[in-house]
Design an enzyme around this catalytic site. Structure first.
Site, short mmCIF file in Angstrom:
data_model
loop_
_atom_site.label_atom_id
_atom_site.label_comp_id
_atom_site.label_asym_id
_atom_site.label_seq_id
_atom_site.Cartn_x
_atom_site.Cartn_y
_atom_site.Cartn_z
N ASN A 35 47.94 -15.74 3.34
CA ASN A 35 46.62 -15.83 3.96
C ASN A 35 46.75 -16.10 5.46
OD1 ASN A 35 43.78 -15.77 3.72
ND2 ASN A 35 43.69 -18.01 3.84
N SER A 124 40.94 -32.68 -0.16
CA SER A 124 39.64 -32.17 0.27
C SER A 124 38.52 -33.10 -0.19
CB SER A 124 39.43 -30.80 -0.35
OG SER A 124 38.10 -30.39 -0.24
N TYR A 148 39.63 -24.91 -7.93
CA TYR A 148 40.23 -25.30 -6.64
C TYR A 148 40.19 -26.82 -6.50
CZ TYR A 148 40.52 -26.45 -1.71
OH TYR A 148 40.86 -27.04 -0.52
N LYS A 152 43.29 -29.80 -6.45
CA LYS A 152 43.52 -30.85 -5.44
C LYS A 152 43.57 -32.23 -6.12
CE LYS A 152 43.83 -28.41 -1.74
NZ LYS A 152 45.11 -28.33 -1.05
N ASN A 178 34.80 -30.85 6.55
CA ASN A 178 34.69 -29.40 6.80
C ASN A 178 35.33 -29.01 8.13
OD1 ASN A 178 32.63 -30.06 4.72
ND2 ASN A 178 32.16 -27.89 4.88
#
Ligand code: NAD
Ligand code: UFG
Length: 337
Positions: A35, A124, A148, A152, A178
């Site tokens: 990515n 996150s 996802y 985490k 964010n």
């Protein structure tokens, strides 16, 4: 000191490496470029006039990990390598669990073998799910709603058990809110592969003419203007948080967990307005239905990071919008251009 950075060619990794190099550290990167682009690292070298040692490979591959640990005198690892799209994780859960969870287990095994036991992990705010109250403290219950987020949280559990099993491990779990914005040079930034999922890169692509308009997902939330509220954090502030976390690891704290946010929530429309100010154009948008799985509001209480790491965000919403615009307008096609 040599810091081993997994996923270092990515958005947050590349910005963190700039700060590491400018702080006098040596950096070794492992990235499979799934990515990202090697061009990001070339630009990091231009910004800093320093070089980065790069290995193209996978954190799932113990052979390349062992090679890296044997060829360099590594003191600490910052582990960014991971897949990060919530929607994709719902469609490809096994890929996410393998990459994010197994990848971290394989990395920790190689670290243990090399007796390198200082780790900073990219977690996150998604691990808090839909919080019962705001702002969010690190002690709040965790609860995730997608693979996802689960990946985490699973890694957080793995690392907690690892630190409990062996007190020579020092691990900083950083729960990012964010991340947005770009380096002040405008030469590195967020370069999504496809249609951006996240708000800021989408707004930036509307501003530069790559997309017609922004879809604002819901205007009937219980927030100051009805649109979703988030704790946007400038990526350079976030990058510096990693250097502070490395300093903390040097004090042998065991496993420590920090919110990395500003403590201030802005709505979707606040971000649109800030971007319009930065780029001098109006951003076309339409209100559409809520996006499934979204929550109304999410922002951190970042006081623990301030008191224990001596870290606090300093960049404003205008800095976030201006740096995003500089990156996007200079690089309308990201690193490909
Ligand atoms: P990114 O996709 O830009 O960077 C991740 C990097 O890891 C990429 O360069 C990718 O090629 C590499 N990578 C992925 N899997 C790999 C593997 N198996 N082996 C080697 N390299 C691999 O993402 P980012 O925004 O820089 O995020 C970095 C980390 O922070 C991720 O773990 C992400 O989950 C986490 N995070 C990101 C956000 C965000 O909004 N950007 C928020 C919270 C947490
Ligand atoms: N939004 C829009 N239109 C868009 C994109 C987003 O209105 O095209 C809104 C969302 O509804 C939300 C806000 O903008 O209210 C922010 O959305 P993002 O997709 O940018 O960010 P999220 O808070 O949904 O999620 C991000 C990462 C997750 C991470 C989480 C917490 O994508 O991986 O922050 O760190 F877990």
């Amino acid at each position: 000191m040599t810091i081993f950075v997994t996923g270092g060619a990515g958005y947050i990794g590349s910005h963190t490496i700039v700060e590491l190099l400018e702080n006098g550290q040596q950096v070794v990167v492992l990235d499979n470029l799934s990515n990202s682009s090697k061009e990001a690292l070339r630009r990091v070298e231009v910004i800093t006039s320093k070089s980065v040692t790069f290995y193209q490979g996978d954190v799932l591959d113990p052979i390349i990990l062992n090679k890296i640990f044997s060829e360099h005198d590594i003191t600490s690892v910052i582990h960014f390598a991971g897949l990060k799209s919530v929607g994709e994780s719902v469609v490809q859960p096994l890929r996410y669990y393998e990459n994010n969870v197994t990848g971290t287990v394989v990395l920790c095994q190689a670290m243990a073998k090399a007796n390198v036991k200082n780790l900073v992990f990219s977690s996150s705010a998604t691990v808090y799910g839909d919080p019962a109250s705001l702002p969010i403290l690190e002690s709040f219950p965790t609860d995730t709603t997608n693979p996802y987020g689960q990946s985490k949280l699973m890694v957080e559990h793995v690392l907690t058990d690892l630190a409990a099993s062996d007190s020579s491990w020092n691990i900083a779990v950083l729960r990012y809110f964010n991340p947005v914005g770009a380096h002040a040079s405008g030469t590195i930034g967020e370069d999504p592969n496809d249609i951006p999922n996240n708000l800021m890169p989408f707004i930036a692509q509307v501003a530069v003419g790559k997309r017609d308009k922004l879809n604002v997902f819901g205007s009937d939330y219980d927030t100051h203007d009805g649109t979703g509220v988030r704790d946007y954090i400038h990526v350079v502030d976030l990058a510096i948080g990693h250097l502070k976390a490395l300093d903390k690891l040097a004090t042998n704290p065991g496993l420590v967990t920090y919110n990395i946010g500003t403590g201030v929530g802005y709505s979707v429309l606040d971000m649109v307005k800030a971007f319009e100010k930065a780029c001098g154009k109006s951003i076309a948008y339409q209100i559409v239905d809520r996006r499934p799985g979204d929550i109304a509001a999410c922002y951190a209480n970042p006081k623990k990071a301030k008191s224990e790491l001596g870290w606090a965000a300093i960049h404003t919403i205008d800095d976030m919008a201006q740096s995003s615009w500089l990156w996007q307008s200079n690089n309308p096609n990201g690193y490909e251009g």
